[in-house]
Design an enzyme around this catalytic site. Structure first.
Site, short mmCIF file in Angstrom:
data_model
loop_
_atom_site.label_atom_id
_atom_site.label_comp_id
_atom_site.label_asym_id
_atom_site.label_seq_id
_atom_site.Cartn_x
_atom_site.Cartn_y
_atom_site.Cartn_z
N ASN A 1 0.88 -1.18 -0.19
CA ASN A 1 0.25 0.52 0.25
C ASN A 1 1.15 1.50 0.05
O ASN A 1 1.60 1.38 0.96
CB ASN A 1 -0.86 0.28 1.50
CG ASN A 1 -1.74 1.41 0.90
OD1 ASN A 1 -2.15 1.82 0.34
ND2 ASN A 1 -3.03 1.40 2.84
N ARG B 1 -2.45 -2.21 -3.37
CA ARG B 1 -3.96 -1.46 -2.47
C ARG B 1 -4.07 -0.25 -3.96
O ARG B 1 -3.15 0.76 -3.64
CB ARG B 1 -3.70 -1.11 -1.47
CG ARG B 1 -5.19 -0.75 -0.58
CD ARG B 1 -5.26 0.74 -0.47
NE ARG B 1 -6.05 1.58 -0.07
CZ ARG B 1 -6.34 2.56 1.11
NH1 ARG B 1 -5.29 3.32 1.54
NH2 ARG B 1 -7.60 3.08 1.57
N HIS C 1 -13.40 2.38 0.36
CA HIS C 1 -13.16 1.71 2.08
C HIS C 1 -14.05 0.18 1.29
O HIS C 1 -14.33 -1.11 2.64
CB HIS C 1 -14.39 1.75 3.05
CG HIS C 1 -13.32 2.47 3.66
ND1 HIS C 1 -13.47 4.03 5.07
CD2 HIS C 1 -12.01 3.03 4.38
CE1 HIS C 1 -13.08 4.94 4.97
NE2 HIS C 1 -11.41 4.32 4.65
N ARG D 1 -11.59 15.68 8.08
CA ARG D 1 -12.61 15.38 6.71
C ARG D 1 -14.19 16.02 7.45
O ARG D 1 -14.13 15.16 7.91
CB ARG D 1 -12.76 14.20 6.15
CG ARG D 1 -11.09 14.17 5.50
CD ARG D 1 -11.32 13.20 3.92
NE ARG D 1 -10.33 12.12 4.85
CZ ARG D 1 -9.90 10.42 4.50
NH1 ARG D 1 -11.06 10.11 3.36
NH2 ARG D 1 -9.69 9.78 4.69
N GLU E 1 -8.13 -5.19 5.57
CA GLU E 1 -8.30 -5.04 3.93
C GLU E 1 -6.93 -5.49 3.92
O GLU E 1 -6.62 -6.25 2.32
CB GLU E 1 -7.88 -3.65 4.55
CG GLU E 1 -9.06 -2.82 4.41
CD GLU E 1 -9.18 -1.58 4.71
OE1 GLU E 1 -8.24 -0.93 6.19
OE2 GLU E 1 -9.52 -0.49 3.92
#
Ligand code: AMP
Length: 399
Positions: free
Chosen positions: A9, A86, A174, A234, A378
């Site tokens: 990733n 990823r 996600h 965010r 993940e």
């Protein structure tokens, strides 16, 4: 068949990696770490070895390629047979794909939709392609799971040409996490990939998802990972006119607005303290009014998003919490569910608070929709999907 897969990733100055091997008895062995501060004098790799010993290496001024070379020199004895990357934005790609020049071009084309993420992934892909040309490499997209959303969920109510000519639509993110936890919860509940699940992935970035029979039907994030619920820094949903207001009345430029909404808002903006949920909870316990408000807004908006997504589901079997906050904060779970009384959730206070850190478990009283806490995985999901792509006969891949 399961093979050792190196999961990568890549961020702009970091690389998270994990070498994952699924054994036939479903036991998974994992060696993982993080290369950080790439490009600077302070670049280093921190991780664990196969026998769980700490690994720490200084790699001053190393770039992505040099860091990957060092990582692989420490892992080569375990003979990874594929690399799984990823990739945050896959545009309209609907599943994990073997990396070919065409797929790499599709990732490049999706860059305007994920300007912070896709360029870093492409750096990593470029480096691993040069370093390990003999290994099959696969891209696993955060967006792919949501490609089953119907048009009424993914279209914005704006002029059609923005969609048809410029790909402006909701994509969702996600996906690997929502796919993993909903599959896991339905399997633990005894009806694998069946029924309706509301999933709340709550970490630094947060999103909700409605899953029906194993497919995403709606999600809270949109064209970018800014839409939806309150996150660490965010804002989640705001009135789109806020941009015009700040530009016309405060003289901001559009980059300032973007920076404020992505980097200075959410828990950090409301609490004026931190983007870290633990810090905000601690401050609220000490009576900090801004921190109290941040938690109120976070949980209320999260509940509102889950209630809205329930419209996508013919029936709700249960609700799943995951991510650093969802897995570890009984308080946030309780406070969120308290906003949803008409759904018939009956949280077990004791079950909720007694769940150990990192454990999975069901925390309802058994007489309403189920409530699960499922630690996300993940990386494991990326390794699994990569293994599936590279061990599939090639004619299947083309269909
Ligand atoms: P993630 O991005 O999934 O690693 O999640 C990071 C978030 O999880 C941060 O806001 C952390 O403060 C939060 N977190 C981790 N442990 C806890 C905890 N015990 N209680 C509340 N929040 C937590």
């Amino acid at each position: 068949m399961s093979i050792p897969v190196l999961v990568i990733n890549c961020g702009s100055s970091s690389i998270k990696y994990a070498l994952i091997t699924e054994q036939p008895d479903q036991h998974v062995s994992r060696i993982s770490g993080l290369a950080e501060n790439l490009g600077s004098a302070d670049a280093r790799i921190k991780g664990t070895t196969a026998d769980n010993q700490p690994l720490e290496l200084a790699i001053p001024h190393a770039d992505h390629e040099q860091a990957l070379e060092t990582i692989l020199s420490h892992l080569s004895q375990y003979k990874p047979q594929a690399i799984g990357h990823r990739v945050v934005h896959g545009g309209t790609l609907t599943r994990a794909e073997l990396l070919t020049p065409e797929i790499i071009e599709r990732i490049r084309e999706a860059t305007p939709l994920a300007p912070l993420h896709n360029p870093a992934h492409l750096l990593g892909i470029d480096a691993t392609m040069r370093l390990f040309p003999q290994l099959p490499q696969v891209a696993v997209f955060d967006t792919a799971f949501h490609q089953t959303m119907p048009a009424h969920a993914y279209r914005y109510a704006i002029p059609g040409f923005l969609y048809t000519r410029h790909n402006v639509r909701r994509y969702g993110f996600h996906g690997t996490s929502h796919a993993y936890v909903s599959e896991r919860a339905s399997s633990l509940a005894g009806h694998f990939r069946q029924g309706g699940w509301l999933s709340a992935h709550l970490g630094n970035g947060s999103s909700t998802c409605a899953v029906w029979n194993g497919q995403s039907l709606d999600t809270s994030m949109g064209m970018t990972p800014l839409e939806g619920v309150v996150m660490g820094t965010r804002s989640g949903d705001v009135d789109p006119s806020l941009h015009g207001f700040l530009v016309h009345n405060l003289g901001w430029d559009i980059d300032q607005v973007d920076h404020m909404l992505n980097q200075q808002s959410g828990l950090l903006g409301l609490s004026e303290l931190s983007n870290d949920m633990r810090t905000v909870i601690e401050a609220s316990e000490q009576g900090n009014a801004y921190a109290v408000l941040a938690l109120e807004v976070f949980c209320y908006r999260l509940a509102k998003s889950l209630a809205a997504l329930s419209c996508a589901l013919p029936h709700i079997n249960g609700l799943i919490f995951t991510g650093g906050i969802g897995e570890n904060s009984a308080y946030i779970r309780e406070k969120t569910i308290a906003h949803l009384p008409h759904f018939g959730f009956n949280l077990s206070k004791e079950g909720n608070y007694s769940l150990k850190r990192g454990a999975e478990g069901r925390v309802d009283q058994g007489n309403g929709p189920q409530i699960w806490v499922i630690p996300t995985d993940e990386e494991g999901r990326i390794a699994h999907e990569t293994g599936q792509v590279v061990t599939q006969p090639s004619d299947l891949q083309q269909n």
